[in-house]
Enzyme design. Structure first.
Site, mmCIF file in Angstrom:
data_model
loop_
_atom_site.group_PDB
_atom_site.id
_atom_site.type_symbol
_atom_site.label_atom_id
_atom_site.label_comp_id
_atom_site.label_asym_id
_atom_site.label_seq_id
_atom_site.Cartn_x
_atom_site.Cartn_y
_atom_site.Cartn_z
ATOM 1 N N THR A 245 1.909 3.833 -2.157
ATOM 2 C CA THR A 245 1.844 5.058 -1.341
ATOM 3 C C THR A 245 2.307 6.247 -2.168
ATOM 4 O O THR A 245 3.042 6.073 -3.148
ATOM 5 C CB THR A 245 2.826 4.996 -0.153
ATOM 6 O OG1 THR A 245 4.163 4.883 -0.684
ATOM 7 C CG2 THR A 245 2.517 3.861 0.765
ATOM 8 N N ASP A 246 1.956 7.432 -1.750
ATOM 9 C CA ASP A 246 2.671 8.590 -2.268
ATOM 10 C C ASP A 246 4.089 8.521 -1.675
ATOM 11 O O ASP A 246 4.312 7.874 -0.640
ATOM 12 C CB ASP A 246 1.964 9.902 -1.900
ATOM 13 C CG ASP A 246 2.414 11.039 -2.826
ATOM 14 O OD1 ASP A 246 3.476 10.890 -3.474
ATOM 15 O OD2 ASP A 246 1.727 12.068 -2.906
ATOM 16 N N TRP A 247 5.008 9.194 -2.333
ATOM 17 C CA TRP A 247 6.427 9.035 -1.966
ATOM 18 C C TRP A 247 6.693 9.489 -0.519
ATOM 19 O O TRP A 247 6.397 10.615 -0.156
ATOM 20 C CB TRP A 247 7.290 9.802 -2.963
ATOM 21 C CG TRP A 247 7.779 8.974 -4.127
ATOM 22 C CD1 TRP A 247 9.044 8.957 -4.621
ATOM 23 C CD2 TRP A 247 7.047 8.043 -4.953
ATOM 24 N NE1 TRP A 247 9.146 8.063 -5.673
ATOM 25 C CE2 TRP A 247 7.947 7.487 -5.895
ATOM 26 C CE3 TRP A 247 5.725 7.590 -4.971
ATOM 27 C CZ2 TRP A 247 7.558 6.537 -6.838
ATOM 28 C CZ3 TRP A 247 5.343 6.645 -5.909
ATOM 29 C CH2 TRP A 247 6.250 6.137 -6.822
ATOM 30 N N ALA A 249 5.141 8.720 2.084
ATOM 31 C CA ALA A 249 3.942 8.940 2.901
ATOM 32 C C ALA A 249 3.986 8.116 4.183
ATOM 33 O O ALA A 249 3.395 8.500 5.198
ATOM 34 C CB ALA A 249 2.689 8.594 2.100
#
Ligand code: BGC
Length: 680
Positions: A245-247, A249
Site C-alpha cells: 500500500t501507499d503509507w 492508505a
C-alpha cells in the site's frame, strides 16, 4: 551474511540453500510458515515505518524499504546523507535510455549501502495537470516516454538485486484530496493513458514491487481494487511481484478481506486492517482460504529471496554511496537534461574570454534543494550541493566578476522558478497557479529595464506560464531540479562546455485554462470526485486536437548547433500483423559544435472507427554528432504501434487502414510524413 552463520542456517533451514531453484525455495519456506505467521507478514513492523516484520523462529529477516525515486531519502535511511540525483523530470528530459539504466543502478547501490532492499520508486504517474505538486517526481505526460525511461531504470535497480517499487498505481494525478478523491475515468482512457506505462514496465522489466495509490479509481481505493490489482496487473499483465500500500492508505478502508482477495500482500507502514483478530475471524468464517493467503504471501517471500535475504553475502552485490562515480553520473544526467527554451541572437553560450561582469540574481541562485523531507517523500539530503552561484564562481575561476547590479553587468543571469516549499512542487499540495511567484516576475521586469541581456534559468519540476515576461528576456534555460552537481551542470551549459540536448517531456501551456484538466471544477480538482472528461486528450494530445498553440510543445528543446534531417525512407508501404516496417532517415550536424539531437517518431491513424489523438509518440532516438557528421537512424514499426484499446473486447485492437508516420524534432516540428497501409 557471514559464511559461517550462513552455513549453519543452511543446515537448519533448507530454503537458505541458494543452490536450490528460487520457486522451490519459496515453496519450502511457505510450507514452514504457520497461519499466524503468514498473517504477521501481511503488514509492516509497527513504528519502524520502513520494514516488514521478522519471523525469528524461521530466521526471516525484515525486508527494508526506502523512499526514492531520486536518491535514497534520508528519512528512510536513518538520516544518512546520500547522493541527490537530478529529479525524475531531469531524467525524462534526457530521453536517454542508457542514462536511465545507469541512474537506476547507481541508486540501487546506495539503497544496498544503507541496508535496505526495496527502492520506493520510480513514480510513473502521468502528468495530467501541471499543478500536481509531485510532477517533479514523475516522468512525463506521455505514456510511451514514461515507459521507455522507467524500463531501463527498473532494470538498472534490479541488476543490483534491489527491488524497484513502481508507484502510485494508478491514476494518482493530483495531490489535492489525494487520500480519498475518486477518479472517474473511462476504460479506454485508463488503459491507453494511465495504465499503459505500468503495463509496459511489467512486461519488459519485471518489477518486483508495485505500490497501490491512495485515491479511488471508479469507486474503489487502489489497495482494494481487485480489477486493477489481481485482474489486470497480475492476471492480465503477468506481474510476479507483490503489491504494497501507499503509507497509511488503509486508514480509509475497513475490509481486510477485500484487499487480500484483491491481491494486496503488504500493508505499510503498520497494521491497520491486516489485524490478527480481523484476519482470524474472517478466516474462521470462511471469507478467504489459506490458498488465498498463500497467493499474496508467496509473492512477498519471492521478493525476499530475490533481494538476497536468504543468501550468503558473496551472492549479493555490494552497495556503495556518495562515490565520485555517482556524483559524476548525477552531473551528466543534469547536463543532458537541461532544456534550452529560448536563445535570441545566440546570447548563449557565454564566452568565458569575453564576459567580464555577470549580475547573478534571483532566489534560486543560492538556494539548496536537498534537505530532509523538503518537497516530500522523494527528498534526499546530500553530503553537499553545488548551487548555481557556486557553479558560476567555480567556472569563472576569478576571471569574471559576479555582481548584483544589472546596470553595470555585461549580462544578467536570473535563477528563478520554484523551490519545493508548500504549493511550489511539493508532495501533498498542488500548486495554486501556473505563474512564477509575483516577486520574481517583478524582478524580471525591473532587471530588463536596467539591462536587456537577461538569461533566465529556471529550477522547477513542472511547467510554468510565462506570457507576462517571456518576450522581455532573450534567453531561457530549463534546469529542473538538477541534484547535487546541478550548479556545475548549469554553468557548463551556460558557457558552452556542454551543448544542451534536453527536450521537454511535458507541454508548457501559455495559460492554465489551455491545459486539458482545467475545464471546470469537476475536471480539476473536483471534491470527493474528479472527472477525467478530457479522456485520451492529455498533454500534447489535447493541444494538437484543440489546435491550441502551447508556449513550448512536448519534445521541444534548442541546441547551440543545428541539425539537418534528410533522406527519409520506408522499406515498404504495407504493414501486416506479422511483418514489421522500417523507417530510416539521415541526420547531420550542420553547425560548428558537437551536439545531440532527439529524433521523435509519432504515429497518426488517418481513419478509425473510434476517435484517436492526432498523433502519438511511438519511438525516439538520441544521436550524438560531431560538426559536419551525418548518421543514419532507423525505427521499426510493428502492429503494436498501431493498436488502440477496444472497450468491447477489453483488449488492444488494430483496424486495417492508412496511417501516417511523422518524424520530428518536437511534437510540433515535423520534418517528414510517410503514409503506410495496414492490411490483414
Ligand atoms: C507517498 C509515497 C511514499 C510513502 C513513504 C507516501 O505518502 O505517497 O510516495 O513512498 O509515503 O514515504
Amino acid at each position: 551474511m557471514k559464511k559461517n552463520r550462513f552455513n549453519r542456517l543452511k543446515k537448519k533451514f533448507r530454503y537458505y540453500d541458494d543452490s536450490i531453484d528460487l520457486e522451490e525455495r519459496v515453496d519450502i519456506l511457505l510450507s514452514e510458515l504457520r497461519l499466524k505467521e503468514k498473517f504477521r507478514l501481511l503488514s509492516g513492523l509497527n513504528f519502524s515505518w520502513w520494514t516488514t516484520k521478522p519471523i525469528r523462529r524461521l530466521k526471516i529477516k525484515r525486508l527494508g524499504m526506502t523512499d526514492g525515486p531520486i536518491g535514497v531519502a534520508s528519512h528512510s535511511s536513518h538520516f544518512k546523507k546520500n547522493t541527490e540525483f537530478p529529479c525524475s523530470k531531469c531524467l525524462s528530459s534526457t530521453w536517454n535510455r542508457t542514462l536511465a539504466y545507469e541512474y537506476g543502478l547507481a541508486i540501487a547501490k546506495e539503497v544496498r549501502d544503507v541496508g535496505r532492499h526495496v527502492l520506493l520508486g520510480p513514480g510513473i504517474n502521468i502528468d495530467r495537470t501541471p499543478l500536481n505538486g509531485r510532477t517533479f517526481e514523475y516522468l512525463s505526460e506521455d505514456p510511451y516516454l514514461t515507459q521507455e525511461m522507467a524500463i531501463p531504470y527498473v532494470q538498472g535497480v534490479q541488476s543490483q538485486r534491489i527491488g524497484a517499487c513502481i508507484k502510485h498505481y494508478a491514476a494518482n494525478n493530483q495531490e489535492t484530496n489525494r487520500f480519498y478523491v475518486n477518479v472517474n475515468v473511462d476504460e479506454r482512457t485508463l488503459n491507453e493513458i494511465y495504465l499503459k506505462a505500468y503495463k509496459g514496465v511489467v512486461e519488459k522489466a519485471d518489477p518486483w514491487v508495485f505500490m497501490s495509490c491512495y485515491n479511488k479509481i471508479n469507486g474503489t481505493h487502489g489497495c482494494e481494487n481487485k480489477e486493477l490489482l489481481r485482474d489486470t496487473l497480475m492476471d492480465k499483465w503477468g506481474f510476479n511481484g507483490f503489491v504494497v500500500t501507499d503509507w497509511f492508505a488503509t486508514r480509509r478502508i475497513s475490509e481486510p478481506v477485500k484487499s487480500l482477495l484483491a491481491g494486496l500482500s503488504l500493508e505499510m507502514p503498520l497494521t491497520l486492517i491486516y489485524k490478527l483478530r480481523f484476519l482470524k475471524k474472517a478466516f474462521k468464517e470462511g471469507k478467504f482460504s489459506e490458498d488465498d493467503l498463500n497467493y499474496v504471501i508467496r509473492r512477498l517471500l519471492r521478493v525476499m529471496f530475490l533481494v538476497g535475504l536468504f543468501d550468503s553475502s558473496d551472492k549479493v552485490p555490494k552497495g556503495e554511496r556518495n562515490t565520485p562515480e555517482h556524483q559524476m553520473l548525477a552531473k551528466k544526467i543534469a547536463e543532458e537534461s537541461i532544456v534550452l527554451l529560448k536563445n535570441d541572437n545566440n546570447l548563449l553560450p557565454l564566452d568565458i574570454n569575453k564576459v567580464r561582469k555577470i549580475a547573478v540574481l534571483g532566489p534560486n541562485a543560492k538556494k539548496k534543494m536537498g534537505k530532509v523531507l523538503y518537497g516530500g517523500a522523494a527528498a534526499v539530503h546530500p553530503p553537499y550541493e553545488i548551487t548555481p552561484l557556486q557553479g558560476l564562481e567555480e567556472k569563472s575561476e576569478g576571471r569574471i566578476e559576479l555582481i548584483n547590479d544589472p546596470s553595470s553587468a555585461d549580462v544578467c543571469i536570473m535563477f528563478l522558478g520554484l523551490n519545493h516549499s508548500i504549493g511550489n512542487d511539493c508532495e501533498n499540495y498542488d500548486r495554486k497557479n501556473l505563474e512564477l511567484p509575483k516577486k520574481q516576475i517583478q524582478l524580471i521586469k525591473e532587471t530588463v529595464k536596467k539591462n536587456p541581456n537577461v538569461i533566465v534559468v529556471l529550477k522547477n519540476g513542472s511547467s510554468i506560464a510565462m506570457d507576462e515576461w517571456i518576450d522581455l528576456v532573450p534567453a531561457l534555460v530549463e534546469a529542473w531540479y538538477p541534484g547535487l552537481e546541478g550548479g556545475r551542470a548549469i554553468a557548463n551549459v551556460l558557457f558552452g562546455n556542454v551543448n544542451p540536448s534536453g527536450k521537454l517531456p511535458i507541454t508548457f501551456p501559455k495559460k492554465l485554462s489551455d491545459s486539458p484538466a482545467h475545464k471546470s471544477h469537476r475536471t480539476y480538482p473536483g471534491d470527493e470526485n474528479v472527472y477525467y472528461e478530457e479522456g485520451l486528450f492529455v498533454g500534447y494530445r489535447h493541444f494538437d486536437n484543440e489546435k491550441i498553440e502551447p508556449l513550448f510543445p512536448f519534445g521541444f528543446g534548442l541546441s547551440y548547433t543545428s541539425f539537418e534531417y534528410s533522406n527519409c525512407k520506408l522499406n515498404g508501404k504495407m504493414l501486416t500483423p506479422e511483418e514489421e516496417l522500417t523507417i530510416s532517415l539521415e541526420i547531420k550536424n550542420t553547425g560548428e559544435r558537437e551536439g545531440s539531437e532527439i529524433v521523435q517518431m509519432y504515429l497518426s491513424d488517418d481513419e478509425c472507427s473510434v476517435e484517436r489523438p492526432p498523433k502519438e509518440l511511438r519511438n525516439f532516438a538520441k544521436v550524438n554528432l560531431q560538426p559536419g557528421e551525418k548518421k543514419v537512424l532507423s525505427f521499426k514499426l510493428t502492429i503494436n504501434d498501431l493498436t488502440f484499446y477496444d472497450i468491447n473486447t477489453h483488449n488492444w485492437k488494430y483496424e486495417p487502414g492508412i496511417f501516417t508516420i511523422l518524424i520530428g524534432s518536437s511534437s510540433r516540428n515535423i520534418h517528414f510524413e510517410q503514409k503506410i497501409e495496414l492490411r490483414e
